[in-house]
Design an enzyme around this catalytic site. Structure first.
Site, PDB file in Angstrom:
ATOM      1  N   THR A 144      55.985  15.877   8.515  1.00 24.16           N
ATOM      2  CA  THR A 144      55.594  15.840   7.104  1.00 24.16           C
ATOM      3  C   THR A 144      54.325  15.018   6.913  1.00 24.16           C
ATOM      4  O   THR A 144      54.119  14.018   7.604  1.00 24.16           O
ATOM      5  CB  THR A 144      56.740  15.272   6.235  1.00 24.16           C
ATOM      6  OG1 THR A 144      56.235  15.018   4.931  1.00 24.16           O
ATOM      7  CG2 THR A 144      57.324  13.992   6.786  1.00 24.16           C
ATOM      8  N   SER A 179      59.874   6.787   2.367  1.00 28.26           N
ATOM      9  CA  SER A 179      61.330   6.898   2.173  1.00 28.26           C
ATOM     10  C   SER A 179      61.973   6.865   3.550  1.00 28.26           C
ATOM     11  O   SER A 179      61.293   7.035   4.571  1.00 28.26           O
ATOM     12  CB  SER A 179      61.696   8.220   1.472  1.00 28.26           C
ATOM     13  OG  SER A 179      61.608   9.303   2.405  1.00 28.26           O
ATOM     14  N   TYR A 181      63.983   9.134   4.675  1.00 31.22           N
ATOM     15  CA  TYR A 181      63.796  10.495   5.211  1.00 31.22           C
ATOM     16  C   TYR A 181      62.438  10.607   5.915  1.00 31.22           C
ATOM     17  O   TYR A 181      62.356  11.058   7.062  1.00 31.22           O
ATOM     18  CB  TYR A 181      63.889  11.546   4.088  1.00 31.22           C
ATOM     19  CG  TYR A 181      63.078  12.775   4.422  1.00 31.22           C
ATOM     20  CD1 TYR A 181      63.509  13.665   5.407  1.00 31.22           C
ATOM     21  CD2 TYR A 181      61.828  13.005   3.821  1.00 31.22           C
ATOM     22  CE1 TYR A 181      62.726  14.752   5.769  1.00 31.22           C
ATOM     23  CE2 TYR A 181      61.051  14.088   4.175  1.00 31.22           C
ATOM     24  CZ  TYR A 181      61.501  14.959   5.155  1.00 31.22           C
ATOM     25  OH  TYR A 181      60.728  16.022   5.526  1.00 31.22           O
ATOM     26  N   HIS A 182      61.363  10.218   5.231  1.00 28.43           N
ATOM     27  CA  HIS A 182      60.034  10.337   5.840  1.00 28.43           C
ATOM     28  C   HIS A 182      59.944   9.473   7.107  1.00 28.43           C
ATOM     29  O   HIS A 182      59.275   9.834   8.068  1.00 28.43           O
ATOM     30  CB  HIS A 182      58.941   9.926   4.843  1.00 28.43           C
ATOM     31  CG  HIS A 182      58.722  10.918   3.721  1.00 28.43           C
ATOM     32  ND1 HIS A 182      59.324  10.796   2.490  1.00 28.43           N
ATOM     33  CD2 HIS A 182      57.967  12.046   3.652  1.00 28.43           C
ATOM     34  CE1 HIS A 182      58.946  11.805   1.703  1.00 28.43           C
ATOM     35  NE2 HIS A 182      58.132  12.589   2.384  1.00 28.43           N
ATOM     36  N   LYS A 185      61.036  11.171  10.198  1.00 33.86           N
ATOM     37  CA  LYS A 185      60.029  12.091  10.749  1.00 33.86           C
ATOM     38  C   LYS A 185      59.025  11.322  11.609  1.00 33.86           C
ATOM     39  O   LYS A 185      58.525  11.835  12.617  1.00 33.86           O
ATOM     40  CB  LYS A 185      59.303  12.819   9.615  1.00 33.86           C
ATOM     41  CG  LYS A 185      60.204  13.719   8.790  1.00 33.86           C
ATOM     42  CD  LYS A 185      60.325  15.101   9.421  1.00 33.86           C
ATOM     43  CE  LYS A 185      61.149  16.036   8.590  1.00 33.86           C
ATOM     44  NZ  LYS A 185      61.147  17.401   9.070  1.00 33.86           N
TER      45      LYS A 185
HETATM   46  N1  USQ Z   1      57.207  13.906  -8.423  1.00 33.90           N
HETATM   47  C1  USQ Z   1      57.032  13.828  -9.799  1.00 33.90           C
HETATM   48  N2  USQ Z   1      57.952  14.437 -10.591  1.00 33.90           N
HETATM   49  C2  USQ Z   1      59.020  15.114 -10.102  1.00 33.90           C
HETATM   50  C3  USQ Z   1      59.199  15.188  -8.708  1.00 33.90           C
HETATM   51  C4  USQ Z   1      58.275  14.563  -7.897  1.00 33.90           C
HETATM   52  O1  USQ Z   1      56.063  13.222 -10.297  1.00 33.90           O
HETATM   53  O2  USQ Z   1      59.811  15.625 -10.901  1.00 33.90           O
HETATM   54  C5  USQ Z   1      56.210  13.290  -7.524  1.00 33.90           C
HETATM   55  C6  USQ Z   1      56.794  12.335  -6.503  1.00 33.90           C
HETATM   56  O3  USQ Z   1      56.952  11.044  -7.038  1.00 33.90           O
HETATM   57  C7  USQ Z   1      55.769  12.429  -5.380  1.00 33.90           C
HETATM   58  C8  USQ Z   1      55.263  13.860  -5.457  1.00 33.90           C
HETATM   59  O4  USQ Z   1      55.625  14.331  -6.758  1.00 33.90           O
HETATM   60  O5  USQ Z   1      54.693  11.566  -5.641  1.00 33.90           O
HETATM   61  C9  USQ Z   1      55.871  14.779  -4.403  1.00 33.90           C
HETATM   62  O6  USQ Z   1      57.270  14.705  -4.507  1.00 33.90           O
HETATM   63  P1  USQ Z   1      58.234  15.854  -3.922  1.00 33.90           P
HETATM   64  O7  USQ Z   1      59.628  15.541  -4.379  1.00 33.90           O
HETATM   65  O8  USQ Z   1      57.679  17.183  -4.252  1.00 33.90           O
HETATM   66  O9  USQ Z   1      58.037  15.677  -2.353  1.00 33.90           O
HETATM   67  P2  USQ Z   1      58.647  14.644  -1.300  1.00 33.90           P
HETATM   68  O10 USQ Z   1      59.778  13.856  -1.822  1.00 33.90           O
HETATM   69  O11 USQ Z   1      57.526  13.848  -0.722  1.00 33.90           O
HETATM   70  O12 USQ Z   1      59.251  15.581  -0.189  1.00 33.90           O
HETATM   71  C10 USQ Z   1      58.942  16.966  -0.074  1.00 33.90           C
HETATM   72  C11 USQ Z   1      60.010  17.634   0.796  1.00 33.90           C
HETATM   73  C12 USQ Z   1      59.980  17.027   2.180  1.00 33.90           C
HETATM   74  C13 USQ Z   1      58.561  17.161   2.749  1.00 33.90           C
HETATM   75  C14 USQ Z   1      57.564  16.518   1.808  1.00 33.90           C
HETATM   76  C15 USQ Z   1      56.122  16.677   2.218  1.00 33.90           C
HETATM   77  O13 USQ Z   1      61.301  17.446   0.200  1.00 33.90           O
HETATM   78  O14 USQ Z   1      60.936  17.685   2.998  1.00 33.90           O
HETATM   79  O15 USQ Z   1      58.526  16.513   3.981  1.00 33.90           O
HETATM   80  O16 USQ Z   1      57.663  17.139   0.523  1.00 33.90           O
HETATM   81  S1  USQ Z   1      55.146  15.271   1.749  1.00 33.90           S
HETATM   82  O17 USQ Z   1      55.339  15.001   0.325  1.00 33.90           O
HETATM   83  O18 USQ Z   1      53.759  15.557   2.037  1.00 33.90           O
HETATM   84  O19 USQ Z   1      55.623  14.152   2.542  1.00 33.90           O
END
Ligand code: USQ
Length: 382
Positions: A144, A179, A181-182, A185
């Site tokens: 990720t 997190s 989870y991260h 990875k």
């Molecule tokens: N966010 C909001 N509002 C929401 C949901 C999320 O502002 O309702 C924000 C979060 O705080 C964060 C961003 O949007 O800053 C991305 O959040 P996300 O829930 O879309 O992504 P994340 O939790 O980081 O995890 C997801 C996948 C995970 C993958 C990751 C890629 O669940 O499996 O590894 O995206 S990355 O984000 O590049 O690490």
């Protein structure tokens, strides 16, 4: 190629299985329904009904004539995975078999422990199954972009050359996950790097950003072949959540200031990237790291786009900043390199207004199934 997909029931695993089978690869999937079980336990069920894997494979066979072999089992159990390797002898493995939700991993000790044990054991077992039963097999591992965090310098593709006191060395790019989870990875990457440099495995570690969308050539054949599409605060990712919120008439949940920037990609591009990685394998003894996303957006930019397109379609879309349940920078520098997959031939599907409108259209028929109690954050990083 003979391809084993670990985590073949998931949001990405199932569409990947169909896409590779449709291209003529010999595809076998394994899954223990962990994601479905955790979603039920946390009242976070997906928006559309998803038949079980055997039924999905049968539906796909009648819609396309392509076969997908199914094994229900837990790859965190070495004997299960070893047995599959002995029977199937994969030439490539796509490893999605991890607990994928950052919020789930932050609920409490039990969830942290499950995430750590499941994710690390699945990766260790895969490494050993390859070492013992298929040493030429190419591992395509889903990592990720969140492994890198949001540093104040450009993010390279996996590696960085450091000059220190007049001498130079290349290291894994520094990691700073946001997190548990991260963090699993990050640990996966270190585990793979140890076995690559010690035993000469061939590995591609794909640093993927948040994926959005639900349409692929194969899932469009029959609504029952759609991926597990989550919009809840635990398993739903931000774009998919905003789309469902727009349809439900719930204000889009921007966490905090909304200046959080991430690299995003369409589900169709995940399928392209995985196939490109698989058909252009890493060398033996190489840990190839590719940053897997096509464009960057801040949360505010995403909310504005979904709001504008939704309103043009006659929806009444509001945006509301809410207290951020996570601990993360809400304003920061973000400039990750992402040329490796483009060099391999990736043709990006950018998030145009037409794409956003198409996704909203696809969700609208399921409006009555949206449970608005699943939308506001229930998990905090505190
Ligand atoms: N966010 C909001 N509002 C929401 C949901 C999320 O502002 O309702 C924000 C979060 O705080 C964060 C961003 O949007 O800053 C991305 O959040 P996300 O829930 O879309 O992504 P994340 O939790 O980081 O995890 C997801 C996948 C995970 C993958 C990751 C890629 O669940 O499996 O590894 O995206 S990355 O984000 O590049 O690490």
């Amino acid at each position: 190629m003979r391809v084993l997909i670990m985590g073949g029931d998931g949001y990405l695993g199932w569409p990947t299985a169909m896409a590779l089978a449709a291209k003529g690869h010999d595809v076998h999937v394994v899954d223990n329904y962990l994601r479905r079980t955790l979603a039920q336990q946390t009242q976070s069920e997906a928006l559309m009904p998803n038949p079980n894997l055997h039924d999905r494979a049968a539906l796909f066979r009648s819609a396309s004539d392509a076969e997908i072999g199914v094994h229900i089992g837990d790859v965190a159990n070495y004997r299960t995975l070893e047995h599959i390797f002995q029977e199937f002898q994969p030439e490539a493995v796509v490893h999605y078999a991890e607990q994928p939700a950052a919020p789930y991993s932050m609920i409490g000790f039990e969830q942290a422990s499950l995430t750590l044990n499941n994710n690390l054991n699945a990766t260790l077992n895969l490494i050993w199954a390859v070492l013992e039963h298929a040493p030429d097999c190419h591992i395509v591992k889903l990592g990720t972009m969140g492994e890198y965090g949001t540093p104040n310098i450009d993010i390279e593709e996996g590696w960085i050359e450091v000059e220190h006191k007049g001498r130079k060395e290349t290291f894994l790019y520094p990691r700073a996950a946001g997190s548990l989870y991260h963090t699993t990875k990050v640990l996966d990457t270190d585990l793979l790097w140890f076995y690559v440099r010690t035993y000469g495995l061939r590995v591609t570690d794909l640093m993927q950003g948040p994926v959005y969308g639900l349409s692929t050539d194969e899932s469009d054949l029959d609504g029952r072949l759609l991926p597990n599409f989550h919009y809840d605060d635990i398993f739903g990712t931000v774009v998919n959540r905003f789309l469902v919120q727009a349809v439900a008439g719930v204000p889009l949940t921007v966490y905090g200031k909304g200046g959080q920037v991430r690299g995003y990609l369409n589900l169709r591009d995940t399928l392209q990237c995985v196939e490109l990685a698989m058909t252009h394998p890493a060398e033996k003894g190489q840990l190839r790291i590719l940053n897997q996303f096509t464009e960057t957006f801040s949360v505010n930019e995403l909310a504005e786009r979904v709001q504008r397109v939704g309103n043009e379609m006659g929806l009444d879309v509001q945006v509301q900043s809410i207290d951020n349940p996570r601990k993360e920078k809400e304003e920061h520098y973000y400039n990750p390199v992402h040329s490796g997959l483009l060099d391999l031939g990736l043709q990006p599907t950018y998030m145009t207004d037409a794409i956003v409108a198409g996704m909203l259209e696809q969700i609208l028929p399921y409006k009555e199934r949206i449970d608005t109690k699943k939308i506001l954050p229930r998990v905090r990083w505190k």
